[in-house]
Design a protein around this motif. Sequence first.
Motif, PDB file in Angstrom:
ATOM      1  N   GLY A  88       0.811  -1.206   0.000  1.00  0.00           N
ATOM      2  CA  GLY A  88       0.000   0.000   0.000  1.00  0.00           C
ATOM      3  C   GLY A  88       0.843   1.253   0.000  1.00  0.00           C
ATOM      4  O   GLY A  88       1.946   1.297  -0.559  1.00  0.00           O
ATOM      5  N   VAL A  89       0.339   2.292   0.686  1.00  0.00           N
ATOM      6  CA  VAL A  89       1.035   3.578   0.701  1.00  0.00           C
ATOM      7  C   VAL A  89       2.313   3.524   1.532  1.00  0.00           C
ATOM      8  O   VAL A  89       3.125   4.436   1.473  1.00  0.00           O
ATOM      9  N   TYR A  90       2.486   2.453   2.306  1.00  0.00           N
ATOM     10  CA  TYR A  90       3.677   2.338   3.156  1.00  0.00           C
ATOM     11  C   TYR A  90       4.717   1.396   2.547  1.00  0.00           C
ATOM     12  O   TYR A  90       5.461   0.734   3.264  1.00  0.00           O
ATOM     13  N   HIS A  91       4.794   1.328   1.218  1.00  0.00           N
ATOM     14  CA  HIS A  91       5.659   0.351   0.567  1.00  0.00           C
ATOM     15  C   HIS A  91       7.153   0.607   0.834  1.00  0.00           C
ATOM     16  O   HIS A  91       7.970  -0.294   0.654  1.00  0.00           O
ATOM     17  N   ASN A  92       7.515   1.824   1.247  1.00  0.00           N
ATOM     18  CA  ASN A  92       8.925   2.132   1.498  1.00  0.00           C
ATOM     19  C   ASN A  92       9.376   1.753   2.904  1.00  0.00           C
ATOM     20  O   ASN A  92      10.558   1.879   3.235  1.00  0.00           O
ATOM     21  N   PHE A  93       8.443   1.307   3.735  1.00  0.00           N
ATOM     22  CA  PHE A  93       8.790   0.972   5.115  1.00  0.00           C
ATOM     23  C   PHE A  93       9.176  -0.498   5.243  1.00  0.00           C
ATOM     24  O   PHE A  93       8.837  -1.334   4.405  1.00  0.00           O
ATOM     25  N   MET A  94       9.870  -0.785   6.333  1.00  0.00           N
ATOM     26  CA  MET A  94      10.227  -2.155   6.673  1.00  0.00           C
ATOM     27  C   MET A  94       9.225  -2.661   7.713  1.00  0.00           C
ATOM     28  O   MET A  94       8.986  -2.008   8.735  1.00  0.00           O
ATOM     29  N   PHE A  95       8.645  -3.816   7.467  1.00  0.00           N
ATOM     30  CA  PHE A  95       7.599  -4.347   8.331  1.00  0.00           C
ATOM     31  C   PHE A  95       8.089  -5.596   9.055  1.00  0.00           C
ATOM     32  O   PHE A  95       9.035  -6.248   8.605  1.00  0.00           O
TER      33      PHE A  95
END
Length: 693
Positions: free
Chosen positions: A250-257
């Motif tokens: 989604g919109v947080y594709h640049n984050f590490m989960f």
Amino acid sequence: MVEQCVSNGPKRKEVAKNGKKEKQKTEETETQRRTSDRIKSKQREEKERLVRKRVQILDEQEEKGNLRKRPNANVTEEEEEVVMAEKLLNQVLGSTEKQKEVTLSDAGGVGNVVTEKSATVKVKDTLRLFNKFYLQLVQEEELRCAKAKVDKNVSKGSKKTYKGSKNSVDKSKKENTAEDDKKKAKRPDLKAISKMMEANAIMYPEKTIGDLPGINVGHRFYSRAEMVAVGFHSHWLNGIDYMGKFYKKGVYHNFMFPLAIAIVISGMYEDDLDNAEDVIYTGQGGHDLTGNKRQIRDQKLERGNLALKNCVEQCVPVRVVRGHECASSYCGKVYTYDGLYKVVQYWAEKGLSGFTVFKYRLRRLEGQPLLTTNQVQFSYGRVPQSVAEIRGLVCEDISGGQEDVPIPATNLVDDPPVAPSGKLHSYICYTYRKSLQISKNVKLPTNVSGCNCKGTCVDPRTCACAKLNGSDFPYVNCHGGRLIEARAVVFECGPGCGCGPGCVNRTSQRGIKHRLEVFRTPKKGWAVRSWDFLPAGAPVCEYIGVLIRAEDTDHVCENNYIFDIDCLQTMRGLDGRERRLGDVSVPAINNFDGDDQKSESVPEFCIDAGSTGNIARFINHSCEPNLFVQCVLSSHHDVKLARVMLFAADNIPPMQELTYDYGYALDSVSGPDGKIIQMPCYCGAADCRKRLF
């Protein structure tokens, strides 16, 4: 003139337009076998292991973004709550669409699309709907338990003993019934969340980093389930709420989960250290789920713990909620949102019990409103414990001893301070009255038949009063009686009924039971607040005055205490009123007395509290009220002469001003010269209409 009109009373208010509102544990059998401490310990360990395993599976599925619906087959009572957690996650995480519009009516019901309301109002509507579902489910459980008790007594009375034989069929039937009862006893708060999801009414179904509109610092939730219902914290069990790998597309594709978004600090871990704006938070896992806070195994850097670590490395703030003991909440705690905190450091160490725990240092972000947790505690603490502690006291009891609970009045605004019963500017002197006064030209119906119930009404299928309410009881018997939701009219048991004063269907007839105070405000004149917590649906007071014909007020000038009884007009949906009838059986709605065309559009009767009345006359208007108006019939069934009650629309904390919507239509008030009068509104609500009329 401005001050008195705004502050002190309704005139031509539309009754029941303010908005609609919104079982426990099964009985243990008397023959329950005693269990040794050793067996209890093993059962407790097995329960803990089972819950931990199921929650671990849920978290793993969340990280994979692959939540599948599990079959609900032969689960134990303990497992049911964990199954509910999976259902919550499935609903919250399973949608990739944008948040849909929540269809809520003004009272929290389903039907009208909310498009123009502020986020704050939407949050209130969402919580009102949750409370409605919750109370409905509590009532279902109460009725089920009551029926089970009756059936048990009947079974005892009709039991026959046969010499030399034992009825194995009856024994098997009892065991099956006990098992069915066990399955039905699932927590009503979790079932209410399930209903919210079925209605697509979760306000924030997708997880979001940072603040959520409409939930400001200091907002109080009265259970973990309320937070889930809004979407503020999606775990009803875990302290750490986080985004799984599912959100990476989604919109947080640049984050590490995984990535943490919210935590709850509620004293569950022995290693926590809370210094208000600087917190040492203990990670999740490894502690004893039986409630003694001790660690019993090492924690692992996974799921929530890994999510908080990732917040450190990516500078992502988390919402911090603190839980405090609260006797008023059904869960025993109240949860306060204390703002955004930055996770600045993490490490692993040996905890107090000798097991490895992960520690996280959180520091509150600057520029936010002042920390409210201490203010909440102060708010509870500043409730006076005696008359001597009341600041600005001008009257110890404005009712003069008439009410069961004294009503003090305070004035820290005027110099010199004046009591509300005295002459102040153009205020009308009045006499306090506890019960409604009937005008000489008004006749109340008599000889109304009631129900034949004994002691208390239990079965809505046989109670005559319940049948008038659509074969349903409008109240639930908790916290002294609570109205489940606003109705067009509520039929209560009356003098012709066989039940006693303790019947739940007489809830509004018990008088004022909460500690109320009249206090002076700078702009709105006199106002009312409660020293006690008021749960949603709790009766506050009746609007008392003189019951007169509306035509007798035509010559009255500057009387701002006239309350029109327009229940009939509201039920018919006249003059723009929102029609609210539902399943209520109202024979009088179509029985007009001959030449009654006027009463079809104009209320025939009203209550005048100008010269005599009770505390209700001091309750102010608000465009976002926390009370709602409810018409009640008890001594008769004429809706044109219904009693007017005020109920709590929300869970209202102590010392918060009580308000309801006066229901004026803009440009509806004219002066003696026929010109329209405009009155500014000072309620301060987010969606304030800026004018009272």
